[in-house]
Scaffold this motif. Structure first.
Motif, PDB file in Angstrom:
ATOM      1  N   ALA A 129     -37.940 -41.770  50.185  1.00 59.31           N
ATOM      2  CA  ALA A 129     -36.746 -42.472  49.974  1.00 59.31           C
ATOM      3  C   ALA A 129     -35.511 -42.142  51.060  1.00 59.31           C
ATOM      4  O   ALA A 129     -34.964 -43.180  51.705  1.00 59.31           O
ATOM      5  N   THR A 130     -35.673 -40.868  51.259  1.00 62.48           N
ATOM      6  CA  THR A 130     -34.541 -40.361  52.309  1.00 62.48           C
ATOM      7  C   THR A 130     -34.760 -40.681  53.638  1.00 62.48           C
ATOM      8  O   THR A 130     -33.881 -41.209  54.296  1.00 62.48           O
ATOM      9  N   GLU A 131     -36.014 -40.626  53.953  1.00 64.61           N
ATOM     10  CA  GLU A 131     -36.342 -41.163  55.379  1.00 64.61           C
ATOM     11  C   GLU A 131     -36.135 -42.532  55.546  1.00 64.61           C
ATOM     12  O   GLU A 131     -35.489 -43.135  56.493  1.00 64.61           O
ATOM     13  N   ALA A 132     -36.352 -43.458  54.610  1.00 60.43           N
ATOM     14  CA  ALA A 132     -36.120 -44.910  54.578  1.00 60.43           C
ATOM     15  C   ALA A 132     -34.629 -45.117  54.597  1.00 60.43           C
ATOM     16  O   ALA A 132     -34.281 -46.153  55.310  1.00 60.43           O
ATOM     17  N   ALA A 133     -33.621 -44.523  53.880  1.00 61.65           N
ATOM     18  CA  ALA A 133     -32.585 -44.650  53.729  1.00 61.65           C
ATOM     19  C   ALA A 133     -31.893 -44.237  55.086  1.00 61.65           C
ATOM     20  O   ALA A 133     -30.808 -45.004  55.738  1.00 61.65           O
ATOM     21  N   LEU A 134     -32.304 -43.015  55.812  1.00 58.14           N
ATOM     22  CA  LEU A 134     -31.640 -42.813  57.253  1.00 58.14           C
ATOM     23  C   LEU A 134     -32.245 -43.860  58.229  1.00 58.14           C
ATOM     24  O   LEU A 134     -31.371 -44.083  58.997  1.00 58.14           O
ATOM     25  N   LEU A 135     -33.290 -44.448  58.053  1.00 60.67           N
ATOM     26  CA  LEU A 135     -33.635 -45.604  58.858  1.00 60.67           C
ATOM     27  C   LEU A 135     -32.535 -46.896  58.673  1.00 60.67           C
ATOM     28  O   LEU A 135     -32.539 -47.604  59.398  1.00 60.67           O
ATOM     29  N   GLU A 136     -32.115 -46.989  57.516  1.00 63.49           N
ATOM     30  CA  GLU A 136     -31.327 -47.971  57.292  1.00 63.49           C
ATOM     31  C   GLU A 136     -29.773 -47.930  57.659  1.00 63.49           C
ATOM     32  O   GLU A 136     -29.012 -48.940  58.229  1.00 63.49           O
ATOM     33  N   LEU A 137     -29.364 -46.624  57.627  1.00 64.82           N
ATOM     34  CA  LEU A 137     -28.113 -46.490  58.093  1.00 64.82           C
ATOM     35  C   LEU A 137     -27.447 -46.915  59.350  1.00 64.82           C
ATOM     36  O   LEU A 137     -26.512 -47.657  59.429  1.00 64.82           O
ATOM     37  N   PRO A 138     -28.308 -46.762  60.478  1.00 66.45           N
ATOM     38  CA  PRO A 138     -27.935 -47.572  61.781  1.00 66.45           C
ATOM     39  C   PRO A 138     -27.461 -48.990  61.787  1.00 66.45           C
ATOM     40  O   PRO A 138     -26.899 -49.371  62.446  1.00 66.45           O
ATOM     41  N   VAL A 139     -28.647 -49.631  61.088  1.00 67.70           N
ATOM     42  CA  VAL A 139     -28.482 -51.159  60.753  1.00 67.70           C
ATOM     43  C   VAL A 139     -27.338 -51.231  59.977  1.00 67.70           C
ATOM     44  O   VAL A 139     -26.495 -52.410  60.375  1.00 67.70           O
ATOM     45  N   LEU A 140     -26.888 -50.727  59.184  1.00 71.22           N
ATOM     46  CA  LEU A 140     -25.710 -50.926  58.398  1.00 71.22           C
ATOM     47  C   LEU A 140     -24.522 -50.569  59.117  1.00 71.22           C
ATOM     48  O   LEU A 140     -23.413 -51.328  58.990  1.00 71.22           O
ATOM     49  N   GLU A 141     -24.528 -49.697  59.794  1.00 66.45           N
ATOM     50  CA  GLU A 141     -23.110 -49.091  60.535  1.00 66.45           C
ATOM     51  C   GLU A 141     -23.115 -49.880  61.967  1.00 66.45           C
ATOM     52  O   GLU A 141     -22.318 -49.547  62.939  1.00 66.45           O
ATOM     53  N   ARG A 142     -24.119 -50.829  62.333  1.00 64.87           N
ATOM     54  CA  ARG A 142     -23.943 -51.441  63.458  1.00 64.87           C
ATOM     55  C   ARG A 142     -22.723 -52.250  63.966  1.00 64.87           C
ATOM     56  O   ARG A 142     -22.018 -52.787  62.978  1.00 64.87           O
ATOM     57  N   ARG A 143     -22.007 -52.044  64.961  1.00 66.38           N
ATOM     58  CA  ARG A 143     -20.858 -52.507  65.599  1.00 66.38           C
ATOM     59  C   ARG A 143     -19.531 -52.182  64.767  1.00 66.38           C
ATOM     60  O   ARG A 143     -18.442 -52.551  65.281  1.00 66.38           O
ATOM     61  N   LEU A 144     -19.609 -51.198  63.935  1.00 67.91           N
ATOM     62  CA  LEU A 144     -18.381 -50.773  63.354  1.00 67.91           C
ATOM     63  C   LEU A 144     -17.647 -49.685  64.347  1.00 67.91           C
ATOM     64  O   LEU A 144     -16.367 -49.875  64.618  1.00 67.91           O
ATOM     65  N   GLY A 145     -18.398 -49.090  65.055  1.00 60.84           N
ATOM     66  CA  GLY A 145     -17.594 -48.222  66.128  1.00 60.84           C
ATOM     67  C   GLY A 145     -17.073 -49.264  67.346  1.00 60.84           C
ATOM     68  O   GLY A 145     -16.150 -48.982  67.686  1.00 60.84           O
ATOM     69  N   THR A 146     -17.646 -50.491  67.537  1.00 62.61           N
ATOM     70  CA  THR A 146     -16.936 -51.429  68.445  1.00 62.61           C
ATOM     71  C   THR A 146     -15.807 -51.953  68.012  1.00 62.61           C
ATOM     72  O   THR A 146     -14.859 -52.010  68.518  1.00 62.61           O
ATOM     73  N   ILE A 147     -15.500 -52.252  66.483  1.00 60.44           N
ATOM     74  CA  ILE A 147     -14.509 -52.751  65.893  1.00 60.44           C
ATOM     75  C   ILE A 147     -13.437 -51.838  66.019  1.00 60.44           C
ATOM     76  O   ILE A 147     -12.176 -52.117  66.501  1.00 60.44           O
ATOM     77  N   ALA A 148     -13.924 -50.315  65.907  1.00 61.94           N
ATOM     78  CA  ALA A 148     -12.921 -49.312  65.823  1.00 61.94           C
ATOM     79  C   ALA A 148     -12.309 -49.109  67.081  1.00 61.94           C
ATOM     80  O   ALA A 148     -11.159 -48.832  67.292  1.00 61.94           O
ATOM     81  N   ALA A 149     -13.078 -49.149  68.148  1.00 63.05           N
ATOM     82  CA  ALA A 149     -12.620 -49.132  69.534  1.00 63.05           C
ATOM     83  C   ALA A 149     -11.727 -50.042  69.898  1.00 63.05           C
ATOM     84  O   ALA A 149     -10.845 -49.966  70.635  1.00 63.05           O
ATOM     85  N   ILE A 150     -12.127 -51.202  69.640  1.00 64.98           N
ATOM     86  CA  ILE A 150     -11.220 -52.495  69.762  1.00 64.98           C
ATOM     87  C   ILE A 150      -9.691 -52.031  69.284  1.00 64.98           C
ATOM     88  O   ILE A 150      -8.650 -52.520  69.961  1.00 64.98           O
ATOM     89  N   GLY A 151      -9.618 -51.771  68.119  1.00 63.20           N
ATOM     90  CA  GLY A 151      -8.408 -51.347  67.404  1.00 63.20           C
ATOM     91  C   GLY A 151      -7.653 -50.172  68.029  1.00 63.20           C
ATOM     92  O   GLY A 151      -6.499 -50.168  67.934  1.00 63.20           O
ATOM     93  N   ARG A 152      -8.516 -49.260  68.726  1.00 66.00           N
ATOM     94  CA  ARG A 152      -7.839 -48.310  69.469  1.00 66.00           C
ATOM     95  C   ARG A 152      -7.429 -48.799  70.855  1.00 66.00           C
ATOM     96  O   ARG A 152      -6.432 -47.887  71.372  1.00 66.00           O
ATOM     97  N   VAL A 153      -8.037 -49.517  71.554  1.00 62.07           N
ATOM     98  CA  VAL A 153      -7.738 -49.897  72.716  1.00 62.07           C
ATOM     99  C   VAL A 153      -6.488 -50.961  72.831  1.00 62.07           C
ATOM    100  O   VAL A 153      -5.818 -51.073  73.936  1.00 62.07           O
ATOM    101  N   ALA A 154      -6.606 -51.739  72.023  1.00 61.40           N
ATOM    102  CA  ALA A 154      -5.558 -52.972  71.982  1.00 61.40           C
ATOM    103  C   ALA A 154      -4.223 -52.387  72.314  1.00 61.40           C
ATOM    104  O   ALA A 154      -3.469 -52.996  72.774  1.00 61.40           O
ATOM    105  N   PRO A 155      -3.685 -51.387  71.225  1.00 58.61           N
ATOM    106  CA  PRO A 155      -2.390 -50.964  71.649  1.00 58.61           C
ATOM    107  C   PRO A 155      -1.920 -50.154  73.011  1.00 58.61           C
ATOM    108  O   PRO A 155      -0.844 -50.737  73.303  1.00 58.61           O
ATOM    109  N   THR A 161       3.457 -59.473  74.064  1.00 63.27           N
ATOM    110  CA  THR A 161       2.291 -58.512  74.317  1.00 63.27           C
ATOM    111  C   THR A 161       2.204 -57.446  73.406  1.00 63.27           C
ATOM    112  O   THR A 161       0.804 -57.185  73.012  1.00 63.27           O
ATOM    113  N   ALA A 162       3.203 -56.420  73.426  1.00 58.30           N
ATOM    114  CA  ALA A 162       3.135 -55.399  72.673  1.00 58.30           C
ATOM    115  C   ALA A 162       2.864 -55.732  71.240  1.00 58.30           C
ATOM    116  O   ALA A 162       2.029 -54.949  70.416  1.00 58.30           O
TER     117      ALA A 162
END
Length: 231
Positions: free
Chosen positions: A113-139, A179-180
């Motif tokens: 069960a732990t192994e299956a959950a670890l395999l699911e985490l990257p799929v669940l967290e996909r593009r979350l880093g991109t959204i956070a990066a856009i929020g940091r770069v925009a200002p 713009t700001a």
């Protein structure tokens, strides 16, 4: 002569009024605003896509586990596995991984069960880093756009060009502020979207943990105790 002068038609002086230049967003906001518009569009697409994906994957573990338990009580393990395969989301896949190792002991079920959950985490967290990066770069892009707009205003004042007029100065100041401000709105939207999606991911992870613990406890402890009672 005096009579002719008395009959001279009156003369009116017409003063031409120049309408002030109106600010139009995003056309007068400068080149950086177009890049911010692209980032805003990408962030909106990513947030909507992730929200829909995580909504489909959020399965209430209580209802799902109860159906699996009923199949196992009735001695139908294949139907329990079929229910896991037919149900969408990561929770059924974690339960299926645990059920496939039911004959190997409790520790093996928890490891699966732990192994299956670890395999699911990257799929669940996909593009979350991109959204956070856009929020940091925009200002930063908004600040850069405002700085370049201020540089253009300073250059116009030094050269004494037509852009150094009052309307031109106000138009440049409005462009820099727009713009700001737009960049800050994008950053705030990305922060809210990222917070919402992270909360969804945590809810799904919690559901996976609850489902795995519940099915393992049922298979290894509750089900063996129920069989002698039924017999």
């Amino acid at each position: 002569m005096e009579e002719e002068r008395a009959f001279d038609p009156p003369r009116f002086v017409v003063h031409s009024q120049v309408s002030p230049m109106r600010f139009s967003f995003p056309f007068d906001a400068g080149p950086f605003v177009w890049l911010l518009l692209v980032l805003a569009f990408l962030a909106l697409v990513f947030v909507v896509e992730r929200a829909m994906f995580l909504h489909r994957g959020l399965v209430l573990s209580s209802d799902f586990i109860e159906g699996v338990r009923n199949n196992l009580r009735a001695g139908r393990p294949l139907e329990a596995l079929a229910a896991c395969e037919e149900s969408p989301g990561p929770v059924p896949r974690v339960v299926k991984a645990a059920l496939l190792r039911a004959s190997s002991g409790e520790e093996a079920m928890r490891a699966a069960a732990t192994e299956a959950a670890l395999l699911e985490l990257p799929v669940l967290e996909r593009r979350l880093g991109t959204i956070a990066a856009i929020g940091r770069v925009a200002p930063l892009l908004g600040l850069a756009g405002a700085i370049f707009a201020g540089f253009d205003l300073a250059t116009a004042l030094r050269d004494g060009s037509v852009y150094g007029s009052a309307d031109g100065l106000l138009l440049g100041v409005q462009g820099a502020l727009a713009t700001a401000g737009f960049a800050m709105v994008i950053a705030a939207g990305c922060a809210l979207g990222h917070h919402f999606l992270v909360g969804r991911v945590r809810s799904i992870v919690t559901e996976m943990e609850i489902a795995a613990h519940s099915i393992i406890t049922f298979v290894r402890h509750e089900l063996p105790e129920e069989k002698p009672r039924q017999s």
